[in-house]
Design a protein around this motif. Structure first.
Motif, PDB file in Angstrom:
ATOM      1  N   VAL A   1      59.663 -17.331 -45.960  1.00  0.00           N
ATOM      2  CA  VAL A   1      59.998 -16.982 -44.574  1.00  0.00           C
ATOM      3  C   VAL A   1      59.106 -17.747 -43.612  1.00  0.00           C
ATOM      4  N   GLY A   2      57.833 -17.905 -43.962  1.00  0.00           N
ATOM      5  CA  GLY A   2      56.889 -18.607 -43.092  1.00  0.00           C
ATOM      6  C   GLY A   2      57.044 -20.116 -43.080  1.00  0.00           C
TER       7      GLY A   2
ATOM      8  N   HIS B   1      51.389 -13.021 -46.066  1.00  0.00           N
ATOM      9  CA  HIS B   1      52.674 -12.701 -45.447  1.00  0.00           C
ATOM     10  C   HIS B   1      53.261 -14.028 -44.939  1.00  0.00           C
ATOM     11  N   ASP B   2      54.107 -13.955 -43.935  1.00  0.00           N
ATOM     12  CA  ASP B   2      54.731 -15.182 -43.434  1.00  0.00           C
ATOM     13  C   ASP B   2      53.856 -15.938 -42.442  1.00  0.00           C
TER      14      ASP B   2
ATOM     15  N   VAL C   1      64.769 -17.602 -43.750  1.00  0.00           N
ATOM     16  CA  VAL C   1      63.839 -18.295 -44.638  1.00  0.00           C
ATOM     17  C   VAL C   1      63.715 -19.743 -44.170  1.00  0.00           C
TER      18      VAL C   1
ATOM     19  N   ARG D   1      65.065 -11.758 -43.509  1.00  0.00           N
ATOM     20  CA  ARG D   1      64.541 -12.582 -42.432  1.00  0.00           C
ATOM     21  C   ARG D   1      64.963 -14.019 -42.684  1.00  0.00           C
TER      22      ARG D   1
ATOM     23  N   TRP E   1      57.701 -13.863 -48.541  1.00  0.00           N
ATOM     24  CA  TRP E   1      57.056 -14.071 -47.252  1.00  0.00           C
ATOM     25  C   TRP E   1      56.611 -15.511 -47.068  1.00  0.00           C
TER      26      TRP E   1
ATOM     27  N   ALA F   1      53.397 -19.868 -41.003  1.00  0.00           N
ATOM     28  CA  ALA F   1      54.058 -20.207 -39.735  1.00  0.00           C
ATOM     29  C   ALA F   1      53.055 -20.645 -38.671  1.00  0.00           C
TER      30      ALA F   1
END
Length: 249
Positions: free
Chosen positions: A166-167, A130-131, A199, A197, A163, A135
């Motif tokens: 996004v992260g 996922h992100d 990016v 979301r 994702w 992150a």
């Protein structure tokens, strides 16, 4: 209708249309859109029933999302065998457990152990991001990089392009670096309004044609439309048409 190359759909995209009396119709509708494969997210509920529905639709299941690192591993593998699934993919980890190296090591140990068990039955284990893996950092290193470095090379990767971006990941740098470990891609061209979301890394929208050559070991792209508040099928169909066109190019 089939495509020249495999094209998957993560069934979570149509989760509201998989209940009793609707599964057969939903799978048939997805097959008509050009999908060749379905990626289930619940294989323990009724694996025999799902396998029968897949056969009736003409869809196959090569991959599935199942938390084999936490669930009854033998039960997951039994279900995978019933469905003809060759790769069981860990779909998610709790980001709160990945705030230090010990937490990442514990996840890697669990996934590696599951992979070793699955290999004895001819099944691979994979990991889906996922992100937060990008992150969150530990000593300046993204959790994803730390985790991949700890995973056994036998563990394959399903990279979720949206994702990862996004992260904060640079997908165009990430995929070549990961090399042949990347066997599946989660892709989405169009998301439902309100489900975007920010990016922080690479925005991969409209760039699948650039991305696929960077991951030549990919066996199948898998469309996933996560959140929806209305009839999701037109959105899924538009995503399917886009990805089909790109994989044919």
């Amino acid at each position: 209708m089939t495509t020249e190359r495999p094209l998957g759909i993560q069934l979570y995209s149509v989760r509201d249309d998989l209940g009793p009396g609707r599964l057969d119709g939903t799978l048939a509708r997805l097959a008509d859109m050009g999908f060749t494969h379905a990626e289930p997210f619940d294989i323990l509920g009724d694996p025999a029933g799902l396998a029968a529905s897949l056969r009736r639709s003409g869809l196959r299941a090569a991959t599935a999302h199942a938390a084999i690192d936490r669930l009854d591993r033998e039960a997951v593998l039994d279900a995978a065998e019933t469905l003809g699934i060759g790769t069981v993919i860990v779909p998610w980890a709790d980001p709160a457990t990945l705030t230090d190296r010990a937490g990442v090591e514990a996840l890697a140990d669990a996934v590696n152990s599951a992979s070793a068990l699955a290999a004895g039955r001819g099944i691979r284990v994979g990991y889906h991001n996922h992100d937060f893996e990008f992150a969150q950092h530990i000593d300046g290193v993204p959790v994803y990089d730390l985790l991949v470095g700890l995973l056994d090379p036998a563990v394959v990767l399903e990279v979720d392009l949206y994702w990862a971006g996004v992260g904060g990941a640079d997908v165009f740098e990430l995929l070549p670096r990961l090399g042949e470990r990347v066997r599946f891609l989660h892709v989405v061209q169009e998301r439902e309004p309100g489900n975007d979301r920010p990016v922080l890394g690479s925005d991969t929208t409209g760039r699948l044609g650039e991305i696929l050559p960077l991951a030549p070991s990919v066996e199948m792209p898998v469309v996933e439309v996560v959140a929806h508040h209305s009839d999701v099928f037109p959105l899924v169909e538009r995503n399917a048409a886009y990805v089909r066109e790109q994989v044919r190019a």
